[in-house]
Design a protein around this motif. Structure first.
Motif: not given
Ligand SMILES: Cc1cc2nc3c(=O)[nH]c(=O)nc-3n(C[C@H](O)[C@H](O)[C@H](O)COP(=O)(O)OP(=O)(O)OC[C@H]3O[C@@H](n4cnc5c(N)ncnc54)[C@H](O)[C@@H]3O)c2cc1C
Length: 383
Positions: A10, A13-14, A35-36, A42-43, A64, A117, A148, A226, A259, A354-355, A364-365
């Motif tokens: 993945g 951000l994390s 990464e997929a 990611g998000r 964020f 922000w 994976v 979205n 939003r 992760g979050d 959250r991010a």
């Molecule tokens: C529409 C939306 C609005 C948001 N708004 C806000 C906001 O206003 N403020 C805020 O703080 N946060 C917001 N967030 C949340 C924020 O985006 C997330 O908290 C943060 O990006 C999470 O990061 P992460 O690394 O934990 O997870 P992710 O970004 O989900 O990263 C995990 C990654 O792992 C990859 N992955 C998972 N499983 C596999 C696998 N089996 N094989 C290969 N790759 C894999 C996924 O493709 C992904 O890229 C929002 C999220 C969304 C979707």
């Protein structure tokens, strides 16, 4: 077969924070990032258009909030991004929309966080890209467009494989930055017949991992649909548009939208993202395309009502081009956070970030970044 010290699944951000912080700590681990998606983010990723290279639309998190006082380790990670201008304070207005479609300044914490922000420049994906660039390339290999599916725990290492097993990696330690391989939602959503991490380490072998998996089993997430729209050029005549318009509770109940996000493009055009709330129907491979089409139609139909208080946007709708709907199957976790002490399970050599990790930034991010930083410190200390 490629062999590394650490496989990180993945590039959100994390995962990117984890890798970047390991580099800051002087780690000499060889790392593979898998990464997929097509690139990092990611998000907090950005939708590009093949035929228009300048088009960048943040179709997940548009930005964020960050707490006023962050742990020193997180400050150290973010400082270079801030000074390079990649992580930038977004001072544009955030408005509230009521059920009569009137606008006013938003005044609740999620829409107007104390720390303001922050967003990525030129786009949200730039934050993850910059984190990985800072990590350098000497010990890091990146594997995109690879999901994976299979995990196998051998005596002292992990075997990681994609769906058809045409790609394989051997790693001494493994980190999951998403919950896909550990949560039962993949059974329905992807029609898998097992939870890969549970199959890899049988119950009773690792108490820490058992606790983590059983907590996760009960955690719920929020779905987002979205809608992305190219509004074209807007006749602004000096008018400043808000960055985001958050619907208040009554408006959310009326339109099932969270939003609206407005994003200027470098060529004068504007992008709009409508964050649609869940339809309530569980997503499966069979119904996904029908649900996407339904949501696109539903959100497009609502648009004239939602933007009526912004005449310049209303006027642009006639020539606007819909760019499809992005489905976020797990846009944010809602409950059952994983306690930080379960982030690393030494018996199985597997960790989590992760979050969905417990803490002030849960869901959250900020929580995602912090969890990556904390896990890096732990892995570095345990090396
Ligand atoms: C529409 C939306 C609005 C948001 N708004 C806000 C906001 O206003 N403020 C805020 O703080 N946060 C917001 N967030 C949340 C924020 O985006 C997330 O908290 C943060 O990006 C999470 O990061 P992460 O690394 O934990 O997870 P992710 O970004 O989900 O990263 C995990 C990654 O792992 C990859 N992955 C998972 N499983 C596999 C696998 N089996 N094989 C290969 N790759 C894999 C996924 O493709 C992904 O890229 C929002 C999220 C969304 C979707």
């Amino acid at each position: 077969m490629t062999e590394v010290d650490l496989a990180v699944i993945g590039a959100g951000l994390s995962g990117c924070s984890l890798i970047s912080r390991l580099q800051q700590l002087g780690s000499d681990l060889t790392i593979a990032l898998i990464e997929a998606g097509r690139g990092p983010g990611g998000r907090a990723a950005t939708r590009r258009r093949r035929e228009q290279s300048s088009w960048l639309l943040n179709h997940g998190a548009p930005g964020f909030s960050l707490s006023g006082s962050l742990p020193e380790s997180m400050e150290e990670l973010l400082a270079p991004l801030r000074s390079a201008g990649v992580l930038h304070r977004d001072n544009r207005a955030v408005l509230s929309l009521d059920a009569q479609a009137s606008l006013s300044p938003a005044n609740w914490p999620a829409a107007c966080p104390d720390g303001g922000w922050w967003h990525g420049i030129p786009c949200m994906a730039s934050i993850c890209e910059a984190l990985l660039d800072a990590a350098g390339s000497i010990h890091l290999s990146r594997q995109f467009e690879t999901r994976v599916r299979w995990l196998e725990r051998r005596q002292d290492h992990w075997l990681v494989q994609n769906e058809d097993r045409s790609w394989c990696l051997r790693a001494k330690r493994l980190v999951l930055s998403g919950t896909l391989l550990a949560h039962p939602r993949s059974l329905k959503m992807l029609a898998w017949n097992d939870v890969p991490l549970r199959s890899a380490v049988k119950e009773g072998v690792d108490v820490g991992l058992d606790t983590a998996l059983s907590l996760l089993q009960h955690s719920q997430t929020e779905v987002r649909w979205n809608l992305m729209v190219d509004l074209g050029e807007l006749a602004l005549n000096g008018e400043k548009l808000p960055a985001q318009i958050w619907l208040n509770d009554a408006a959310k109940a009326r339109w099932k939208v969270e939003r609206l996000v407005l994003q200027p493009q470098s060529d004068g055009r504007w992008g709009l993202v409508v964050h649609g709330l869940d339809s309530g129907e569980a997503i499966t491979p069979q119904n996904q395309s029908r649900l996407l089409a339904q949501q696109q139609q539903r959100l497009l139909n609502l648009l004239p009502e939602l933007v009526q208080a912004l005449p310049v946007v209303s006027a642009a709708l006639e020539q606007a081009t819909p760019l499809g709907v992005m489905r976020w199957g797990a846009s944010r976790p809602l409950n059952n956070p994983l306690p930080p002490e379960l982030q690393w399970c030494p018996t199985s050599g597997v960790g989590f970030c992760g979050d969905w990790i417990e803490g002030p930034g849960f869901g959250r991010a900020e929580g995602a970044i912090l969890s990556g930083v904390n896990l890096a410190e732990q892995l570095h200390a345990d090396r």
